[in-house]
Design a protein around this motif. Structure first.
Motif, PDB file in Angstrom:
ATOM      1  N   VAL A 176       0.824  -1.200   0.000  1.00 45.54           N
ATOM      2  CA  VAL A 176       0.000   0.000   0.000  1.00 45.54           C
ATOM      3  C   VAL A 176       0.862   1.255   0.000  1.00 45.54           C
ATOM      4  N   THR A 177       0.274   2.348  -0.457  1.00 41.88           N
ATOM      5  CA  THR A 177       0.926   3.652  -0.437  1.00 41.88           C
ATOM      6  C   THR A 177       0.007   4.636   0.274  1.00 41.88           C
ATOM      7  N   GLU A 178       0.491   5.854   0.455  1.00 38.41           N
ATOM      8  CA  GLU A 178      -0.341   6.890   1.076  1.00 38.41           C
ATOM      9  C   GLU A 178      -1.629   7.107   0.298  1.00 38.41           C
ATOM     10  N   ASP A 179      -1.569   6.910  -1.009  1.00 40.01           N
ATOM     11  CA  ASP A 179      -2.731   7.161  -1.867  1.00 40.01           C
ATOM     12  C   ASP A 179      -3.710   5.985  -1.920  1.00 40.01           C
ATOM     13  N   THR A 180      -3.239   4.786  -1.579  1.00 39.89           N
ATOM     14  CA  THR A 180      -4.103   3.603  -1.758  1.00 39.89           C
ATOM     15  C   THR A 180      -4.490   2.902  -0.466  1.00 39.89           C
ATOM     16  N   ILE A 181      -3.872   3.233   0.654  1.00 36.96           N
ATOM     17  CA  ILE A 181      -4.078   2.474   1.880  1.00 36.96           C
ATOM     18  C   ILE A 181      -5.547   2.427   2.323  1.00 36.96           C
ATOM     19  N   GLU A 182      -6.246   3.589   2.205  1.00 36.05           N
ATOM     20  CA  GLU A 182      -7.650   3.620   2.630  1.00 36.05           C
ATOM     21  C   GLU A 182      -8.518   2.708   1.769  1.00 36.05           C
ATOM     22  N   GLU A 183      -8.317   2.767   0.453  1.00 32.24           N
ATOM     23  CA  GLU A 183      -9.155   1.969  -0.442  1.00 32.24           C
ATOM     24  C   GLU A 183      -8.809   0.485  -0.376  1.00 32.24           C
ATOM     25  N   VAL A 184      -7.555   0.163  -0.124  1.00 32.25           N
ATOM     26  CA  VAL A 184      -7.164  -1.237   0.046  1.00 32.25           C
ATOM     27  C   VAL A 184      -7.837  -1.805   1.300  1.00 32.25           C
ATOM     28  N   ALA A 185      -7.812  -1.037   2.379  1.00 35.21           N
ATOM     29  CA  ALA A 185      -8.453  -1.476   3.627  1.00 35.21           C
ATOM     30  C   ALA A 185      -9.953  -1.635   3.434  1.00 35.21           C
ATOM     31  N   ASN A 186     -10.570  -0.644   2.803  1.00 37.20           N
ATOM     32  CA  ASN A 186     -12.017  -0.688   2.594  1.00 37.20           C
ATOM     33  C   ASN A 186     -12.420  -1.848   1.685  1.00 37.20           C
ATOM     34  N   THR A 187     -11.649  -2.088   0.642  1.00 29.95           N
ATOM     35  CA  THR A 187     -11.933  -3.190  -0.281  1.00 29.95           C
ATOM     36  C   THR A 187     -11.801  -4.536   0.438  1.00 29.95           C
ATOM     37  N   SER A 188     -10.823  -4.664   1.305  1.00 25.75           N
ATOM     38  CA  SER A 188     -10.640  -5.898   2.070  1.00 25.75           C
ATOM     39  C   SER A 188     -11.847  -6.158   2.971  1.00 25.75           C
ATOM     40  N   TYR A 189     -12.301  -5.104   3.618  1.00 28.87           N
ATOM     41  CA  TYR A 189     -13.477  -5.224   4.491  1.00 28.87           C
ATOM     42  C   TYR A 189     -14.716  -5.603   3.685  1.00 28.87           C
ATOM     43  N   GLU A 190     -14.913  -4.954   2.561  1.00 26.09           N
ATOM     44  CA  GLU A 190     -16.094  -5.222   1.747  1.00 26.09           C
ATOM     45  C   GLU A 190     -16.086  -6.640   1.185  1.00 26.09           C
ATOM     46  N   LEU A 191     -14.937  -7.117   0.770  1.00 26.71           N
ATOM     47  CA  LEU A 191     -14.829  -8.489   0.259  1.00 26.71           C
ATOM     48  C   LEU A 191     -15.106  -9.502   1.375  1.00 26.71           C
ATOM     49  N   SER A 192     -14.631  -9.196   2.578  1.00 27.70           N
ATOM     50  CA  SER A 192     -14.890 -10.084   3.720  1.00 27.70           C
ATOM     51  C   SER A 192     -16.381 -10.144   4.028  1.00 27.70           C
ATOM     52  N   PHE A 193     -17.039  -8.996   3.991  1.00 28.45           N
ATOM     53  CA  PHE A 193     -18.474  -8.944   4.257  1.00 28.45           C
ATOM     54  C   PHE A 193     -19.247  -9.700   3.171  1.00 28.45           C
ATOM     55  N   PHE A 194     -18.778  -9.612   1.932  1.00 28.78           N
ATOM     56  CA  PHE A 194     -19.422 -10.330   0.840  1.00 28.78           C
ATOM     57  C   PHE A 194     -19.328 -11.848   1.050  1.00 28.78           C
ATOM     58  N   ILE A 195     -18.173 -12.316   1.487  1.00 30.32           N
ATOM     59  CA  ILE A 195     -17.997 -13.741   1.758  1.00 30.32           C
ATOM     60  C   ILE A 195     -18.956 -14.197   2.863  1.00 30.32           C
ATOM     61  N   VAL A 196     -19.075 -13.381   3.909  1.00 31.80           N
ATOM     62  CA  VAL A 196     -20.011 -13.686   4.997  1.00 31.80           C
ATOM     63  C   VAL A 196     -21.440 -13.726   4.463  1.00 31.80           C
ATOM     64  N   ALA A 197     -21.785 -12.788   3.562  1.00 29.58           N
ATOM     65  CA  ALA A 197     -23.128 -12.739   2.977  1.00 29.58           C
ATOM     66  C   ALA A 197     -23.435 -14.021   2.203  1.00 29.58           C
ATOM     67  N   VAL A 198     -22.456 -14.510   1.445  1.00 31.67           N
ATOM     68  CA  VAL A 198     -22.638 -15.756   0.679  1.00 31.67           C
ATOM     69  C   VAL A 198     -22.901 -16.923   1.627  1.00 31.67           C
TER      70      VAL A 198
END
Length: 303
Positions: free
Chosen positions: A188-210
């Protein structure tokens, strides 16, 4: 900019709370799981959109590395959704939203962060206002306890406290994960760290939803989209708020957390305007306290 994102998150999640309140039907046995599914699916769609349209150099290993934070948020929300079926939102919300103050306390104790005296006073004012609103709604509410049973009433009332503690832990971990100097996230970089974290959380929630969808399919639970409108709208607002949330927490998490915790005030105002719920005169006083606390924080931390 973190202050703008904190205020944006507060409003968007307040709107989400309104739809959660409408969608968490007491007699719908799996209403809390259906809400989790809606949130997970919408977040999964947003995560996919992010991966396709933005070059954030996402490494799948971050799904595992960010999992402690993701699980804190997902589990706390599941507790909250269950409690919503039996508790009035204006009772559960103030309890849940003390998580912001708990997070600030963790930052001071474990991370050694310092908070200006004026900010401490503002946080105390916000907490008093939040608890005051909830106390006024909770006093004398015995009809609901009789309706759902004493045992279930105790379990339901415990849910907001479980949410507050687990969500506070998630917010505390987020401050650690969103700091470039301490973050265990990979590539991650200063420009991508927030979106990488958010994407990880969203993908985890999607797996739980399935997983939950498979569970409900086995149980033969019907999931008709036309009847789930409020849950879907809540999921959209939740996802939008999560996007702004990570930017708020990466800027000044110790102060952003108590500001965002005042989401119950937005929910209360929207319930008054949209659902025509009446506010007591004293509630306006505590509402005023929360607003004053937020303004003090905005002035002190905005300098």
């Amino acid at each position: 900019m973190w202050l703008f994102f904190a205020l944006a998150t507060t409003f968007i999640w307040g709107l989400a709370e309104l739809f959660y309140k409408k969608g968490a039907r007491e007699h719908e046995k799996y209403a809390h799981l259906k809400i989790c599914v809606c949130v997970g699916v919408v977040m999964g769609i947003h995560a996919l959109f992010t991966l396709i349209t933005k070059d954030i150099n996402y490494d799948p290993i971050n799904l595992i590395r960010y999992l402690p934070v993701s699980l804190c948020y997902i589990v706390s929300m599941a507790f909250s959704f269950f409690g919503m079926r039996f508790l009035e939102e204006s009772i559960s919300d103030p309890i849940e939203n003390t998580s912001g103050a708990l997070c600030s306390l963790m930052c001071v104790v474990f991370l050694g962060e310092t908070i200006a005296r004026g900010s401490v006073v503002a946080i105390i004012i916000i907490v008093i206002g939040i608890l005051g609103i909830g106390f006024l709604d909770n006093t004398g509410d015995t009809d609901r306890k009789k309706k759902i049973g004493k045992k279930m009433a105790i379990i339901a009332f415990a849910m907001p406290f479980c949410y507050a503690m687990i969500d506070a832990l998630g917010s505390f971990l987020d401050i650690y994960f969103l700091d470039m100097e301490t973050s265990p996230l990979f590539g991650v970089t200063e420009d991508t760290i927030e979106e990488v974290a958010n994407t990880s959380y969203e993908l985890s929630f999607f797996i739980v939803a399935v997983i939950l969808m498979i569970f409900m399919l086995v149980k033969g639970v019907k999931f008709e989209l036309p009847t789930q409108r409020d849950k879907i709208l809540a999921a959209v607002c939740e996802t939008a708020g999560q996007f702004t949330y990570v930017y708020a927490m990466s800027g000044n998490g110790a102060i952003a957390a108590p500001i965002i915790s005042s989401v119950c005030v937005v929910s209360l105002i929207l319930s008054r305007l949209v659902l025509k719920e009446k506010l007591k005169a004293k509630q306006y006083f505590f509402l005023f306290l929360v607003i004053v606390g937020i303004l003090i924080l905005a002035i002190i931390e905005g300098d």
